[in-house]
Enzyme design. Structure first.
Site, short mmCIF file in Angstrom:
data_model
loop_
_atom_site.label_atom_id
_atom_site.label_comp_id
_atom_site.label_asym_id
_atom_site.label_seq_id
_atom_site.Cartn_x
_atom_site.Cartn_y
_atom_site.Cartn_z
N THR A 125 -3.96 18.71 17.35
CA THR A 125 -2.68 18.69 18.06
C THR A 125 -2.48 17.45 18.93
O THR A 125 -1.40 16.83 18.89
CB THR A 125 -2.55 19.96 18.91
N ASP A 183 -9.51 23.65 5.33
CA ASP A 183 -9.44 24.37 6.60
C ASP A 183 -8.57 25.61 6.43
O ASP A 183 -7.54 25.57 5.76
CB ASP A 183 -8.83 23.41 7.64
N GLY A 240 -9.16 24.82 17.66
CA GLY A 240 -8.31 24.61 18.83
C GLY A 240 -8.97 23.67 19.82
O GLY A 240 -9.05 23.95 21.00
ZN LIG Z 1 -8.29 26.69 13.14
#
Ligand SMILES: [Zn+2]
Length: 289
Positions: free
Chosen positions: A241, A81, A217
């Site tokens: 996250t 990534d 995200g």
């Molecule tokens: Zn990213």
């Protein structure tokens, strides 16, 4: 079993669902991601961000990701990534990763094309698929690093931030990438205010490029927005996250449960793995509905 990114995403597009891509910079996350995918019997992407080398290096976690992928009952893509350096990309390919991301989205358009094209040539010659990024997915000041949220004034005003469908078409044609990360209002890390996603833009890009699109995200997006994004062309959703936070919350709960104060680390780590798995299952279900 080990799987290729392109084949998994093409199938996801046909099935009108998205494949979750989990960043797994520790063993608990690797194990929980595999367990969740096996429980729901869906493919999954294990990925390591070059930016997470401060947590654990690609050379350390890469072979572990590969091992778990090969022994899994479901198709598992092992992906680099946000590859920024040629060194990281070559290392990932050598370890056996089935795909890599070249992120030159901070470079001018023509430079992004040249760099991406070069990586596509190198990766494809080893049978490795490539993700690139056009536009810019910002990083929140909370959870994603040192960046800040995008300025409201800039949103929609500047094609360098949100991906432009025409430029995306030209980018894909010139580079030959297998999937494209697009910017339409999502943010890495924690949203400091309600996300406002330009989901129509995703559909417009998809019509121009005809390759699977990637959402970065993915934490904090509503179920409804996920589903519209998927039907508009998103086939890979990067999600980190919220799982990261839920893993941490599990440690706090484990402390509360440990009334005798035995403090056995293995018990705490088992709670973390359990909480991560539960969180991953929730995401996998939403993305496959
Ligand atoms: Zn990213």
């Amino acid at each position: 079993m080990l799987a290729g990114l392109k084949e998994v995403l093409m199938q996801a597009t046909r099935d009108k669902r998205a494949i979750a891509a989990f960043n797994v910079p520790n063993l608990e996350m690797v194990k929980a991601a595999i367990q969740a995918a096996e429980e729901l019997d869906v493919p999954v992407i294990l990925q390591h961000a070059e930016g997470h080398n401060s947590l654990i290096s690609l050379e350390e976690i890469g072979p572990i990701m590969m091992d778990y992928a090969k022994r899994s009952k479901v198709p598992v893509v092992v992906h680099l990534d946000h590859g920024k350096s040629l060194k990281a990309i070559i290392t990932a390919i050598k370890i056996g990763f089935t795909s890599v991301m070249i992120d030159a989205s901070d470079k001018p358009f023509e430079e992004n094309i040249l760099l991406t094209k070069e990586i596509v040539k190198i990766a494809h010659s080893s049978g490795v698929d490539v993700e690139a990024e056009l536009g810019h997915v910002f990083t929140s000041s909370l959870g994603g690093g040192e960046g800040r949220e995008p300025d409201d004034d800039l949103i929609g005003m500047n094609d360098d931030i949100y991906t432009d469908p025409e430029l995306a078409k030209s980018f894909v044609e010139q580079t030959g990438v297998d999937c494209l990360a697009v910017a339409f209002g999502t943010v890495h890390g924690i949203y400091l205010k309600e996300p406002r996603l330009d989901l129509e833009r995703v559909r417009q890009i998809q019509q121009k490029v005809e390759i699977p699109l990637v959402m970065h995200g993915g934490s904090g997006v509503s179920k409804e927005d996920y589903h519209v994004a998927i039907s508009n062309g998103i086939a890979k959703i990067n999600y980190y996250t919220y799982a990261n936070q839920n893993g941490a919350r599990a440690i706090r709960q484990a402390f509360e449960k440990d009334t005798k104060g035995e403090y056995f680390l293995e018990n705490y780590l088992a709670e973390v793995t359990g909480a991560l798995k539960e969180d991953y299952c929730k995401a996998l279900k939403i993305f496959s509905e």
